[in-house]
Design a protein around this motif. Structure first.
Motif, PDB file in Angstrom:
ATOM      1  N   ASP A  52       0.433  -1.573  -0.409  1.00 56.96           N
ATOM      2  CA  ASP A  52       0.199   0.310   0.127  1.00 56.96           C
ATOM      3  C   ASP A  52       0.671   0.918   0.291  1.00 56.96           C
ATOM      4  O   ASP A  52       2.091   1.344   0.700  1.00 56.96           O
ATOM      5  CB  ASP A  52      -0.971   0.243   1.103  1.00 56.96           C
ATOM      6  CG  ASP A  52      -2.139   1.250   1.553  1.00 56.96           C
ATOM      7  OD1 ASP A  52      -1.686   2.287   0.935  1.00 56.96           O
ATOM      8  OD2 ASP A  52      -3.183   0.609   0.800  1.00 56.96           O
ATOM      9  N   GLY A  53       0.494   2.165  -0.930  1.00 53.72           N
ATOM     10  CA  GLY A  53       1.228   3.545  -0.841  1.00 53.72           C
ATOM     11  C   GLY A  53       2.357   2.811  -1.495  1.00 53.72           C
ATOM     12  O   GLY A  53       3.919   3.776  -0.779  1.00 53.72           O
ATOM     13  N   SER A 103      -7.129   4.610  -0.596  1.00 55.10           N
ATOM     14  CA  SER A 103      -6.509   3.287  -0.865  1.00 55.10           C
ATOM     15  C   SER A 103      -8.360   2.718  -1.207  1.00 55.10           C
ATOM     16  O   SER A 103      -8.147   1.807  -1.837  1.00 55.10           O
ATOM     17  CB  SER A 103      -6.423   2.387  -0.053  1.00 55.10           C
ATOM     18  OG  SER A 103      -5.207   2.992   0.863  1.00 55.10           O
ATOM     19  N   ASP A 286       1.981   2.431   3.288  1.00 52.11           N
ATOM     20  CA  ASP A 286       1.441   4.127   3.602  1.00 52.11           C
ATOM     21  C   ASP A 286       1.664   4.193   4.664  1.00 52.11           C
ATOM     22  O   ASP A 286       2.052   5.974   4.566  1.00 52.11           O
ATOM     23  CB  ASP A 286       0.041   2.909   3.289  1.00 52.11           C
ATOM     24  CG  ASP A 286      -0.615   4.456   2.706  1.00 52.11           C
ATOM     25  OD1 ASP A 286      -1.079   5.448   1.929  1.00 52.11           O
ATOM     26  OD2 ASP A 286      -1.894   4.813   3.967  1.00 52.11           O
ATOM     27  N   ASP A 328      -1.425   0.601  -5.432  1.00 51.47           N
ATOM     28  CA  ASP A 328      -2.906   1.248  -4.890  1.00 51.47           C
ATOM     29  C   ASP A 328      -2.469   2.906  -5.136  1.00 51.47           C
ATOM     30  O   ASP A 328      -2.683   3.688  -6.312  1.00 51.47           O
ATOM     31  CB  ASP A 328      -3.667   1.015  -4.239  1.00 51.47           C
ATOM     32  CG  ASP A 328      -2.494   1.206  -1.942  1.00 51.47           C
ATOM     33  OD1 ASP A 328      -2.112   1.551  -2.641  1.00 51.47           O
ATOM     34  OD2 ASP A 328      -4.226   1.394  -2.240  1.00 51.47           O
ATOM     35  N   HIS A 329      -1.264   3.309  -4.953  1.00 48.94           N
ATOM     36  CA  HIS A 329      -1.094   4.793  -5.286  1.00 48.94           C
ATOM     37  C   HIS A 329       0.112   4.841  -4.731  1.00 48.94           C
ATOM     38  O   HIS A 329       1.267   4.104  -3.860  1.00 48.94           O
ATOM     39  CB  HIS A 329      -1.932   5.682  -5.051  1.00 48.94           C
ATOM     40  CG  HIS A 329      -2.524   5.280  -3.136  1.00 48.94           C
ATOM     41  ND1 HIS A 329      -0.940   5.285  -1.853  1.00 48.94           N
ATOM     42  CD2 HIS A 329      -3.050   4.856  -2.616  1.00 48.94           C
ATOM     43  CE1 HIS A 329      -1.956   5.139  -1.195  1.00 48.94           C
ATOM     44  NE2 HIS A 329      -2.706   4.556  -1.319  1.00 48.94           N
ATOM     45  N   HIS A 447      -1.514  10.817  -0.542  1.00 49.26           N
ATOM     46  CA  HIS A 447      -1.435  10.199  -1.849  1.00 49.26           C
ATOM     47  C   HIS A 447      -0.723  11.051  -2.804  1.00 49.26           C
ATOM     48  O   HIS A 447      -0.590  12.571  -2.846  1.00 49.26           O
ATOM     49  CB  HIS A 447      -2.049   9.951  -1.535  1.00 49.26           C
ATOM     50  CG  HIS A 447      -2.571   8.616  -0.858  1.00 49.26           C
ATOM     51  ND1 HIS A 447      -4.164   7.743  -0.861  1.00 49.26           N
ATOM     52  CD2 HIS A 447      -2.129   8.389   0.218  1.00 49.26           C
ATOM     53  CE1 HIS A 447      -3.752   7.089   0.141  1.00 49.26           C
ATOM     54  NE2 HIS A 447      -2.911   7.095   0.574  1.00 49.26           N
TER      55      HIS A 447
HETATM   56 ZN   LIG Z   1      -3.554   3.305   0.193  1.00 57.59          ZN
END
Ligand SMILES: [Zn+2]
Length: 514
Positions: A52-53, A103, A286, A328-329, A447
């Motif tokens: 994540d991230g 997310s 993240d 996701d980002h 983000h």
């Molecule tokens: Zn995320």
């Protein structure tokens, strides 16, 4: 194969004598993939690994730390990126409401093939639910699993099951997880299942046991799981601790690692004759980046890499498994900055993070209510950097209630204030560097919109057309194709969604939903 984990003795040798004090009494897991012998799976599998991230800045930093600090010849992730049998591409991540996603809609794009707005789980802004890949494959006999280092009710896992219009409705999401009955559910978030901490007083821990789950608590319980039943474990009230803290704080020894949870999940899921679909999330890379805590982000990415080593061991016994690894980002403009004359100090500055023994999250808990002198001592003890009196005062100010230092619309809380201080190096015109600190720079605490790396390997990986730039929604089709299902969810344009989105937020003249 794929032995990229570290045992305690190796860690001490590689980090040198200085690490001895830092690690004294700490618990380090044995090599992540060592001794992981997997039996032959009864059906085909798909493992969807999310950092994540996790932009390319943090994966490169992880690889450099892996090889230069921990002395490994390679990382599992980079080994797969280089392998001719892998497919490597990029993935665009924007949501329905913004070029910068959170997310929730990012994970919904994967699970449903449709864009929804920020904060929404598998539901359109007008309230129409979206059918998820889990809901499509489960009736066909495919076993499903969610493993994460965050609360299991957090957005990335939740988006594959939950239809809440707001990702923060985590008590409700816990109830949806129970109703869906995945075959494996492992991570944090006990507060959303425990009668004592749920708003409605329902005892979902008991409900999972009544539903026939093998409910495990703690690392030992997870290791002892027999594997015959569905598996449920929530090992912390909220998120699991950062990997860095689990390595260094003996009081966290009962929390299992992501590789351990993944191995347990694969043992359970691979016994299903109809195959399996497992989402594995290193969910706190993240969080560390939101805090501008570079070393915690790197170490949680190391844990993701250890998890890939376990998956390598599984693949060796089960070539009929597809592995997707992506994020996701982006987050906070993560970048290893050039440092010093001709950037020649950049490597030393990055590897100097190894002195860190605690996350900012853990450090700030200890700093609460303390003065500048104690803050200086705590920071140098936990990070290996001596900060000045003025910097310590900045941190103390940032800890005052109601404090908000803003740059543009970025709010620097004490953690990110610490991150800014520690990312600062000073080079006088003449003479050597007076201060040379870690050199990861952050552009914000938010983000970011850059494309993410999309890595696929294993069964059919080269046939999926993922070796180019794809949209995040493409992975829904990929997963449907892999399991032989087809489904088209409804979708909305931003113009159609706008009135619904505006109705949900308080009137605020500063807001634009373009
Ligand atoms: Zn995320």
């Amino acid at each position: 194969m794929g032995d990229t984990g570290l045992d305690r003795r190796e860690m001490l040798r590689l980090l040198g004598a200085g690490a001895l004090a830092a690690l004294a009494g700490g618990v380090l897991p044995a090599s992540a993939a060592a001794g992981q012998d997997f039996e032959r799976a009864k059906g085909p599998g798909l493992i969807f690994v999310v950092g994540d991230g996790m932009p390319a800045g943090v994966t490169r930093a992880m690889h450099e730390v892996r090889t230069r600090v921990f002395g490994r010849p390679d990382s599992a992730y980079y080994s797969r990126l280089r392998n001719a049998g892998s497919s490597v591409g990029l993935m665009a991540t924007q949501s329905l409401s913004s070029i910068v996603t959170d997310s929730a809609p990012a994970s919904v794009a994967w699970s449903t093939g449709v864009k929804t707005a920020n904060r929404y789980l598998a539901v359109l802004p007008d309230g129409r639910p979206l059918t998820t890949i889990f809901e499509l494959v489960k009736p066909r006999g495919v076993a499903t699993g969610l493993v994460t280092t965050t609360r299991v009710t957090h957005a990335t896992p939740a988006a594959w099951v939950s239809h809440q219009p707001h990702r923060d409705a985590e008590d409700e999401i816990a109830a949806e997880l129970l109703a869906f009955r995945p075959d494996v559910l492992l991570g944090g978030g006990r507060n959303h299942f425990d009668a004592k901490t749920r708003k409605d007083g329902r005892d979902l821990l008991a409900a999972f046991a009544q539903a026939g789950y093998e409910c495990v608590s703690g690392r030992a319980g997870l290791k002892a799981a027999t594997g015959g039943k569905s598996l449920f474990g929530v090992f912390a009230g909220s998120h699991l601790a950062y990997y860095l803290d689990r390595l260094n704080d003996p009081s966290l020894a009962a929390q299992p690692s992501l590789p351990e949870m993944t191995a347990a999940a694969l043992r359970r899921l691979s016994a299903n004759p109809g195959g399996f679909l497992l989402q594995v999330e290193a969910g706190r890379i993240d969080h560390a980046s939101h805090s501008n805590d570079a070393w915690s982000a790197i170490m949680d990415t190391v844990e993701l890499d250890d998890t890939l080593a376990v998956i390598d061991a599984f693949l060796a016994a089960n070539p009929q498994t597809l592995v997707l690894v992506t994020s996701d980002h982006g987050n906070s403009g993560w970048g290893v900055n050039g440092t010093g004359p001709n950037y020649n100090d950049a490597t030393a500055a990055l590897t100097s993070y190894r002195a860190g023994t605690a996350s900012f999250e853990a450090l700030i808990k200890k700093m609460k209510g303390k003065g500048a002198a104690e803050v200086r001592e705590l920071v140098s003890g936990a990070t290996g950097y001596a900060i000045g009196a003025e910097d310590a005062e900045r941190v103390v100010r940032a800890m005052q209630p109601g404090y908000a230092l803003t740059t543009g619309d970025y709010v620097y809380q004490p953690d990110a204030t610490l991150g800014q201080i520690l990312a600062h190096s000073a080079y006088p015109k003449n003479g050597p560097a007076t201060i040379r600190r870690g050199n990861v720079g952050f552009t914000s605490c938010n983000h970011t919109a850059e494309d993410m790396t999309l890595l696929a390997y294993g069964h059919k990986a080269k046939e999926l057309g993922l070796d180019r730039l794809v949209d995040n929604t493409a992975l829904f089709k990929t997963m449907c194709g892999y399991f032989g299902v087809s489904h088209k969810n409804p979708s909305m344009t931003l113009a159609e969604a706008r009135p619904h989105l505006l109705a949900q937020i308080p009137a605020d003249p500063r807001l634009h939903i373009a």
